[in-house]
Design a protein around this motif. Structure first.
Motif, PDB file in Angstrom:
ATOM      1  N   GLU A   1       8.028  -1.116  -5.548  1.00  0.00           N
ATOM      2  CA  GLU A   1       8.245  -2.034  -6.661  1.00  0.00           C
ATOM      3  C   GLU A   1       7.214  -3.158  -6.632  1.00  0.00           C
ATOM      4  OE1 GLU A   1      10.384  -1.883  -9.184  1.00  0.00           O
ATOM      5  OE2 GLU A   1      11.188   0.036  -8.493  1.00  0.00           O
ATOM      6  N   GLN A   2       6.720  -3.515  -7.802  1.00  0.00           N
ATOM      7  CA  GLN A   2       5.793  -4.630  -7.876  1.00  0.00           C
ATOM      8  C   GLN A   2       6.585  -5.936  -7.780  1.00  0.00           C
ATOM      9  OE1 GLN A   2       4.298  -7.002 -10.337  1.00  0.00           O
ATOM     10  NE2 GLN A   2       6.262  -7.127 -11.411  1.00  0.00           N
ATOM     11  N   GLY A   3       5.896  -6.991  -7.301  1.00  0.00           N
ATOM     12  CA  GLY A   3       6.519  -8.302  -7.191  1.00  0.00           C
ATOM     13  C   GLY A   3       7.286  -8.535  -5.913  1.00  0.00           C
ATOM     14  N   GLY A   4       7.310  -7.540  -5.017  1.00  0.00           N
ATOM     15  CA  GLY A   4       8.086  -7.696  -3.795  1.00  0.00           C
ATOM     16  C   GLY A   4       7.242  -7.561  -2.551  1.00  0.00           C
ATOM     17  N   ASP A   5       7.942  -7.369  -1.433  1.00  0.00           N
ATOM     18  CA  ASP A   5       7.297  -7.197  -0.138  1.00  0.00           C
ATOM     19  C   ASP A   5       7.238  -5.713   0.215  1.00  0.00           C
ATOM     20  OD1 ASP A   5       7.059  -9.927   0.106  1.00  0.00           O
ATOM     21  OD2 ASP A   5       8.846 -10.139   1.373  1.00  0.00           O
ATOM     22  N   ILE A   6       6.109  -5.291   0.744  1.00  0.00           N
ATOM     23  CA  ILE A   6       5.913  -3.904   1.174  1.00  0.00           C
ATOM     24  C   ILE A   6       5.679  -3.912   2.671  1.00  0.00           C
ATOM     25  CG2 ILE A   6       4.429  -1.870   0.977  1.00  0.00           C
ATOM     26  CD1 ILE A   6       3.801  -2.727  -1.889  1.00  0.00           C
ATOM     27  N   PRO A   7       6.430  -3.111   3.428  1.00  0.00           N
ATOM     28  CA  PRO A   7       6.270  -3.148   4.888  1.00  0.00           C
ATOM     29  C   PRO A   7       4.937  -2.577   5.340  1.00  0.00           C
ATOM     30  CG  PRO A   7       7.821  -1.422   4.239  1.00  0.00           C
ATOM     31  CD  PRO A   7       7.515  -2.202   2.998  1.00  0.00           C
ATOM     32  N   PHE A   8       4.201  -3.385   6.078  1.00  0.00           N
ATOM     33  CA  PHE A   8       2.900  -2.955   6.591  1.00  0.00           C
ATOM     34  C   PHE A   8       3.053  -1.781   7.547  1.00  0.00           C
ATOM     35  CE2 PHE A   8      -0.790  -3.079   9.377  1.00  0.00           C
ATOM     36  CZ  PHE A   8      -1.829  -3.288   8.491  1.00  0.00           C
ATOM     37  N   THR A   9       4.202  -1.677   8.197  1.00  0.00           N
ATOM     38  CA  THR A   9       4.423  -0.615   9.185  1.00  0.00           C
ATOM     39  C   THR A   9       4.495   0.769   8.552  1.00  0.00           C
ATOM     40  OG1 THR A   9       6.803  -1.101   9.067  1.00  0.00           O
ATOM     41  CG2 THR A   9       5.543  -2.091  10.878  1.00  0.00           C
ATOM     42  N   ARG A  10       4.503   0.840   7.217  1.00  0.00           N
ATOM     43  CA  ARG A  10       4.423   2.136   6.552  1.00  0.00           C
ATOM     44  C   ARG A  10       3.017   2.722   6.634  1.00  0.00           C
ATOM     45  NH1 ARG A  10       7.533   4.112   2.395  1.00  0.00           N
ATOM     46  NH2 ARG A  10       5.891   5.694   2.356  1.00  0.00           N
ATOM     47  N   PHE A  11       2.039   1.913   7.045  1.00  0.00           N
ATOM     48  CA  PHE A  11       0.634   2.310   6.974  1.00  0.00           C
ATOM     49  C   PHE A  11      -0.054   2.126   8.326  1.00  0.00           C
ATOM     50  CE2 PHE A  11       2.044   0.163   3.062  1.00  0.00           C
ATOM     51  CZ  PHE A  11       2.117   1.272   2.228  1.00  0.00           C
ATOM     52  N   ILE A  12      -1.288   2.623   8.397  1.00  0.00           N
ATOM     53  CA  ILE A  12      -2.095   2.486   9.609  1.00  0.00           C
ATOM     54  C   ILE A  12      -3.237   1.497   9.369  1.00  0.00           C
ATOM     55  CG2 ILE A  12      -3.497   3.700  11.332  1.00  0.00           C
ATOM     56  CD1 ILE A  12      -2.019   6.285  10.499  1.00  0.00           C
ATOM     57  N   ALA A  13      -4.082   1.796   8.398  1.00  0.00           N
ATOM     58  CA  ALA A  13      -5.220   0.940   8.059  1.00  0.00           C
ATOM     59  C   ALA A  13      -5.336   0.867   6.537  1.00  0.00           C
ATOM     60  CB  ALA A  13      -6.507   1.496   8.676  1.00  0.00           C
ATOM     61  N   PRO A  14      -4.375   0.211   5.873  1.00  0.00           N
ATOM     62  CA  PRO A  14      -4.327   0.248   4.404  1.00  0.00           C
ATOM     63  C   PRO A  14      -5.459  -0.510   3.735  1.00  0.00           C
ATOM     64  CG  PRO A  14      -2.723  -1.312   5.249  1.00  0.00           C
ATOM     65  CD  PRO A  14      -3.286  -0.597   6.441  1.00  0.00           C
ATOM     66  N   ARG A  15      -5.840   0.015   2.570  1.00  0.00           N
ATOM     67  CA  ARG A  15      -6.791  -0.659   1.692  1.00  0.00           C
ATOM     68  C   ARG A  15      -6.276  -0.540   0.258  1.00  0.00           C
ATOM     69  NH1 ARG A  15     -12.512   1.816   2.689  1.00  0.00           N
ATOM     70  NH2 ARG A  15     -11.306   3.738   2.909  1.00  0.00           N
ATOM     71  N   ILE A  16      -6.727  -1.448  -0.593  1.00  0.00           N
ATOM     72  CA  ILE A  16      -6.162  -1.597  -1.933  1.00  0.00           C
ATOM     73  C   ILE A  16      -7.209  -1.236  -2.984  1.00  0.00           C
ATOM     74  CG2 ILE A  16      -5.045  -3.210  -3.529  1.00  0.00           C
ATOM     75  CD1 ILE A  16      -3.520  -2.618  -0.868  1.00  0.00           C
ATOM     76  N   GLU A  17      -6.779  -0.448  -3.993  1.00  0.00           N
ATOM     77  CA  GLU A  17      -7.655  -0.071  -5.106  1.00  0.00           C
ATOM     78  C   GLU A  17      -6.944  -0.303  -6.436  1.00  0.00           C
ATOM     79  OE1 GLU A  17     -10.426   3.440  -3.134  1.00  0.00           O
ATOM     80  OE2 GLU A  17      -8.729   4.013  -4.391  1.00  0.00           O
ATOM     81  N   VAL A  18      -7.732  -0.665  -7.443  1.00  0.00           N
ATOM     82  CA  VAL A  18      -7.226  -0.958  -8.789  1.00  0.00           C
ATOM     83  C   VAL A  18      -7.452   0.249  -9.695  1.00  0.00           C
ATOM     84  CG1 VAL A  18      -7.597  -2.395 -10.821  1.00  0.00           C
ATOM     85  CG2 VAL A  18      -7.513  -3.444  -8.563  1.00  0.00           C
ATOM     86  N   GLU A  19      -6.404   0.675 -10.396  1.00  0.00           N
ATOM     87  CA  GLU A  19      -6.478   1.906 -11.182  1.00  0.00           C
ATOM     88  C   GLU A  19      -5.624   1.819 -12.448  1.00  0.00           C
ATOM     89  OE1 GLU A  19      -6.206   5.461  -8.937  1.00  0.00           O
ATOM     90  OE2 GLU A  19      -6.859   4.515  -7.055  1.00  0.00           O
ATOM     91  N   LEU A  20      -5.664   2.892 -13.224  1.00  0.00           N
ATOM     92  CA  LEU A  20      -4.721   3.116 -14.315  1.00  0.00           C
ATOM     93  C   LEU A  20      -3.922   4.373 -13.995  1.00  0.00           C
ATOM     94  CD1 LEU A  20      -6.887   2.419 -17.503  1.00  0.00           C
ATOM     95  CD2 LEU A  20      -5.136   0.930 -16.496  1.00  0.00           C
TER      96      LEU A  20
END
Length: 267
Positions: A90-109
């Motif tokens: 969900e947007q607007g909330g907190d996402i647990p970092f422990t779901r990932f290893i080395a996350p990076r963010i990309e902007v898309e449609l």
């Protein structure tokens, strides 16, 4: 081509890597004969592990859509992976970092399909006609296979990225959904803020000149596997910014102008 036993073994390694959050070494180094087809076979085998555990397919993602990324990966076409139900946040909330290893963010449609798309021969006009609406999205990419070899520091190859579900790990949708003919999708732009500072900017035309082009490519690419894009599925069309590194506590905000914004924090 890799044997079926090897493909199953590599898929199991990815499955364990995601759970343990310990990256594995490059498949392409261990198996220099590996092909693009092998990579997709590994990815499909891994998705089968996930489905066996109760996950459901919700769509697909397209990667390596920019010319610069294709050249850096030594490939002349995009790649793709599978979106599963537990990858949606969900947007607007907190996402647990422990779901990932080395996350990076990309902007898309993201394209939300109202009709089935089945290749071969699918065009961007077919995609636009089959799309219910388009919505801003952020993709969280990750690396179960280490990005740089732990010994040589060489970057991973496209075979590794494809095996690794095209690096997909999460998706956040938000902003304002629009009909595909309501705006010129080529000129949708975004500003990506990290902790209040603009890290990246981009325009959707950077995705193969039109973001619907990638969706058409994917529908045609799936055809030889007797697969298609189903009504109701979400298709991430490809990033029009470079990936931005994320750490615990980072806050991200993507402003799409008239199409609204997406915000979340990794905790």
């Amino acid at each position: 081509m890799l044997s079926s036993d090897t493909i199953a073994k590599l898929a199991a390694e990815l499955h364990e890597s995601e759970k343990s959050r310990v990256q594995v070494e490059h498949f392409s180094k261990r198996f220099p004969e590996m092909t693009v087809e092998d990579g997709y076979a590994v990815s499909r085998a891994w998705v089968k592990h996930k489905i066996a555990e109760g996950r459901t397919v919700k769509g697909h993602k397209i990667g390596l859509t920019s010319r610069a990324m294709q050249q850096s990966s030594q490939i002349d076409e995009p790649d793709y992976g599978t979106l599963l139900d537990d990858m949606f946040f969900e947007q607007g909330g907190d996402i647990p970092f422990t779901r990932f290893i080395a996350p990076r963010i990309e902007v898309e449609l993201a394209f939300i399909l109202g009709k089935k798309l089945q290749g071969p021969g699918v065009t961007i006009f077919d995609v636009l006609a089959a799309t219910d609406y388009v919505v801003p999205a952020i993709e969280i990419i990750d690396a179960r296979i280490e990005q740089f070899d732990r010994h040589t520091k060489a970057p991973r190859k496209v075979f590794d990225t494809i095996s690794d579900n095209a690096a997909n790990a999460g998706i956040v949708m938000g902003g304002r959904p629009v009909k595909p003919d309501a705006v010129d999708l080529r000129w949708v732009s975004a500003l990506l803020y990290k902790n209040g500072v603009i890290e990246e900017t981009g325009v959707a035309a950077g995705v193969l000149n039109h973001p619907a082009t990638g969706v058409a490519w994917l529908a045609n690419k799936l055809a030889p596997w007797d697969e298609h894009l189903e009504a109701g599925e979400v298709v991430l069309a490809g990033s029009f910014t470079r990936p931005t590194t994320a750490l615990p506590g980072d806050t991200f905000h993507a402003d799409y102008g008239p199409l609204g914004a997406i915000s979340f924090r990794l905790v």
